[in-house]
Motif scaffolding. Structure first.
Motif, short mmCIF file in Angstrom:
data_model
loop_
_atom_site.label_atom_id
_atom_site.label_comp_id
_atom_site.label_asym_id
_atom_site.label_seq_id
_atom_site.Cartn_x
_atom_site.Cartn_y
_atom_site.Cartn_z
N LEU A 1 0.82 -1.21 0.00
CA LEU A 1 0.00 0.00 0.00
C LEU A 1 0.86 1.27 0.00
CD1 LEU A 1 -2.94 0.96 0.05
CD2 LEU A 1 -2.80 0.96 2.55
N ILE A 2 1.95 1.26 0.75
CA ILE A 2 2.87 2.42 0.77
C ILE A 2 3.48 2.63 -0.62
CG2 ILE A 2 5.09 3.21 1.66
CD1 ILE A 2 4.28 1.95 4.36
N ILE A 3 3.87 1.54 -1.26
CA ILE A 3 4.44 1.66 -2.62
C ILE A 3 3.39 2.23 -3.58
CG2 ILE A 3 5.29 0.32 -4.60
CD1 ILE A 3 6.60 -1.56 -2.49
N TYR A 4 2.16 1.73 -3.48
CA TYR A 4 1.08 2.23 -4.35
C TYR A 4 0.85 3.72 -4.10
CZ TYR A 4 -3.57 3.06 -6.19
OH TYR A 4 -4.62 3.60 -6.86
N VAL B 1 1.20 6.86 -6.73
CA VAL B 1 0.08 7.76 -7.02
C VAL B 1 0.49 9.21 -6.78
CG1 VAL B 1 -2.21 8.47 -6.20
CG2 VAL B 1 -1.74 6.06 -6.63
N ARG B 2 1.17 9.46 -5.69
CA ARG B 2 1.60 10.84 -5.39
C ARG B 2 2.68 11.33 -6.35
NH1 ARG B 2 1.53 10.85 1.22
NH2 ARG B 2 -0.68 10.42 1.36
N ALA B 3 3.53 10.40 -6.82
CA ALA B 3 4.56 10.77 -7.79
C ALA B 3 3.92 11.20 -9.11
CB ALA B 3 5.52 9.62 -8.02
N ASN C 1 1.28 12.92 -9.26
CA ASN C 1 0.50 14.11 -8.91
C ASN C 1 -1.00 13.86 -8.93
OD1 ASN C 1 2.65 15.83 -8.40
ND2 ASN C 1 2.89 16.28 -10.59
N ARG C 2 -1.38 12.67 -8.43
CA ARG C 2 -2.80 12.34 -8.31
C ARG C 2 -3.14 12.19 -6.84
NH1 ARG C 2 -2.16 7.54 -12.17
NH2 ARG C 2 -2.54 6.49 -10.21
N GLU C 3 -4.43 12.28 -6.55
CA GLU C 3 -4.94 12.09 -5.19
C GLU C 3 -5.12 10.60 -4.93
OE1 GLU C 3 -6.25 13.13 -1.45
OE2 GLU C 3 -5.47 14.51 -2.97
N ALA C 4 -4.74 10.16 -3.73
CA ALA C 4 -4.90 8.75 -3.37
C ALA C 4 -6.39 8.43 -3.29
CB ALA C 4 -4.23 8.47 -2.04
N PRO C 5 -6.82 7.27 -3.78
CA PRO C 5 -8.25 6.91 -3.74
C PRO C 5 -8.73 6.73 -2.29
CG PRO C 5 -6.94 5.14 -4.73
CD PRO C 5 -6.02 6.27 -4.43
N ALA C 6 -10.03 6.82 -2.13
CA ALA C 6 -10.63 6.74 -0.79
C ALA C 6 -10.34 5.39 -0.14
CB ALA C 6 -12.13 6.98 -0.88
#
Length: 120
Positions: free
Chosen positions: A86-89, A93-95, A97-102
């Motif tokens: 999950l940390i890798i995902y 996602v942040r790299a 420049n997107r928002e992490a899903p709920a």
């Protein structure tokens, strides 16, 4: 002036001395004494733990028994691996420049709760 010899069975080292000052007794005797002292301390710690468990309620005993099983250890191991994935995902996602899903945020919160329960 040399300090008086230690009592029989006692530690060989006194303040300011070292093993090289000792010419009357075998250093292996000191090592045996240290090992036996460490065993005694370990036994005292285990005794204190068992005494403190005597005051626990039935539910606390049941929870502790469950947490000392191999299945629980495996569950915690899988949880840690899932957290790593999950940390890798989240990092990917942040790299981008997107928002992490709920669902990712919910999983983060649930993992935090599981870790807090495990520590407690």
């Amino acid at each position: 002036a040399r300090p008086p010899p230690p009592p029989e069975g006692g530690p060989m080292l006194s303040e300011g001395s070292n093993f090289s000052d000792n010419t009357t007794k075998d250093p292996l005797d000191d090592a045996k004494w240290i090992r036996s002292s460490q065993r005694a301390v370990s036994e005292l710690v285990m005794l204190e733990r068992s005494r403190s468990r005597e005051t626990w309620g039935i539910w606390r005993h049941r929870i502790m028994e469950a947490m000392e099983t191999r299945l629980y250890d495996q569950f915690v191991g899988v949880t840690i691996i899932f957290n790593m994935v999950l940390i890798i995902y989240d990092t990917d996602v942040r790299a981008a420049n997107r928002e992490a899903p709920a669902w990712s945020k919910v999983c983060d919160f649930l993992l935090l709760v599981l870790y807090a329960i495990d520590i407690g």
